[in-house]
Design an enzyme around this catalytic site. Sequence first.
Site, PDB file in Angstrom:
ATOM      1  N   SER A  27      -2.519  -4.005   0.711  1.00 33.80           N
ATOM      2  CA  SER A  27      -1.100  -4.274   0.913  1.00 33.80           C
ATOM      3  C   SER A  27      -0.812  -4.624   2.357  1.00 33.80           C
ATOM      4  O   SER A  27      -1.489  -4.137   3.272  1.00 33.80           O
ATOM      5  CB  SER A  27      -0.320  -3.006   0.534  1.00 33.80           C
ATOM      6  OG  SER A  27       1.016  -3.114   0.946  1.00 33.80           O
TER       7      SER A  27
ATOM      8  N   TYR B 134       1.039   6.553   0.375  1.00 35.77           N
ATOM      9  CA  TYR B 134       0.614   5.375  -0.395  1.00 35.77           C
ATOM     10  C   TYR B 134      -0.083   4.364   0.527  1.00 35.77           C
ATOM     11  O   TYR B 134      -1.176   3.877   0.230  1.00 35.77           O
ATOM     12  CB  TYR B 134       1.832   4.734  -1.073  1.00 35.77           C
ATOM     13  CG  TYR B 134       1.606   3.295  -1.462  1.00 35.77           C
ATOM     14  CD1 TYR B 134       0.839   2.966  -2.570  1.00 35.77           C
ATOM     15  CD2 TYR B 134       2.129   2.249  -0.687  1.00 35.77           C
ATOM     16  CE1 TYR B 134       0.598   1.642  -2.899  1.00 35.77           C
ATOM     17  CE2 TYR B 134       1.895   0.925  -1.014  1.00 35.77           C
ATOM     18  CZ  TYR B 134       1.128   0.624  -2.116  1.00 35.77           C
ATOM     19  OH  TYR B 134       0.886  -0.679  -2.433  1.00 35.77           O
TER      20      TYR B 134
ATOM     21  N   LYS C  71      -4.225   2.847   0.903  1.00 34.03           N
ATOM     22  CA  LYS C  71      -4.698   1.456   0.999  1.00 34.03           C
ATOM     23  C   LYS C  71      -5.570   1.276   2.242  1.00 34.03           C
ATOM     24  O   LYS C  71      -6.630   0.641   2.194  1.00 34.03           O
ATOM     25  CB  LYS C  71      -3.513   0.480   1.022  1.00 34.03           C
ATOM     26  CG  LYS C  71      -2.723   0.458  -0.279  1.00 34.03           C
ATOM     27  CD  LYS C  71      -3.579   0.019  -1.459  1.00 34.03           C
ATOM     28  CE  LYS C  71      -2.862   0.084  -2.784  1.00 34.03           C
ATOM     29  NZ  LYS C  71      -3.743  -0.172  -3.941  1.00 34.03           N
TER      30      LYS C  71
END
Length: 339
Positions: A126, A151, A155
């Site tokens: 991302s 989150y 990544k």
Amino acid sequence: MGPKILVTGGAGFIGSHTVVALAEAGYEPVILDDFSNSESSVLTGLRSILGKDIPCYARDCNDYALLRSIFREHQISGIIHFAAFKAVGESMQEPLAYYRNNLGSLITLMDAMLAEGISNLIFSSSCTVYGNPDQPPVTEETPVKPAASVYGNTKQIGEEIIRDVCAAKPLKAISLRYFNPIGAHPSAEIGELPRGIPNNLVPFITQTAAGLRKSLTIFGNDYPTPDGTCIRDYIHVMDLAEAHVSALRYAMAHADVHLYDTFNLGSGQGNSVLELVQQFEQVSGSPLPYQIGPRREGDVVAVWADVQKSSNLLGWKTRRTLKEALADAWRWQQKLAGS
Ligand code: UD1
């Protein structure tokens, strides 16, 4: 018969569109998805678009024995790994669940790949890894900032784990850093299916236009941008899906058995929240009710992608406009309302 590709999270938003792009490019996708944040109706939509059933395992990806048996049974040549939790707010409340799910499944997957001698991996990363960039657009060389959410950290750590494994073992992997995927398949057979009140801008806009929400709140208009609202790089989900096919092709053809690389996937263009609202109004032909609210905590001011590297090395570029993406999102919303 084309090469068989396992798509973990293949019933999700980006995953399902990538299944279409793979099939259209002559690959044979196989889905593994636990349906914890997706619906079985996606499989019906895929059947309508592709005219055939896509093999699907409704199981958790973090299952070593299952992965090995799927790899063998289907003679899988590569994996596109989407399966992960993705709610930023929830990740702050449930960090262990996010680390366990997002990183546990990645580690299990790579273990199983190495055991079965499968060497091509595409990972969903991302643009969140860039944080609040000093000067957009961001290239892949732009320094990665400390993650603002659990989150985002999954990544960043995921990318690092893959890089380290590729250096040590015969594994070719590519991390794709997504900007803001929007839209739906133009057939309106598959699209985004947010549960509850959408967090993301475009589903909120389409649900407001459909009368499911009273009004859109724009999170702040006092940012240092031309119209005061935040700027993002919105990319049509089918353009994003096609980039996965290009990345897979690139990895499969690459001679270096330790290939590891990262690529930005965006449109290369920044648009403000107000611009999106205006473009959507043109597409739908009706004014969208909205008001200005306070800033949302953790929002980045402005970020968009430099996509030169993706274009040069992957031979990929976007083919659809922002208007087309909004029109496809709107068609999908209207289909959902009618069904
Ligand atoms: C969010 C996630 C990001 C994820 C991405 C794609 C956060 C902090 N980041 O990014 O990790 O990769 O989605 O799924 O959640 N906006 C409004 N009103 C709304 C909704 C959004 O004004 O009701 C604005 C936001 O302030 C932002 C823009 O619209 O400026 C886009 O928001 P959103 O769709 O949530 O995406 P991101 O915040 O970029």
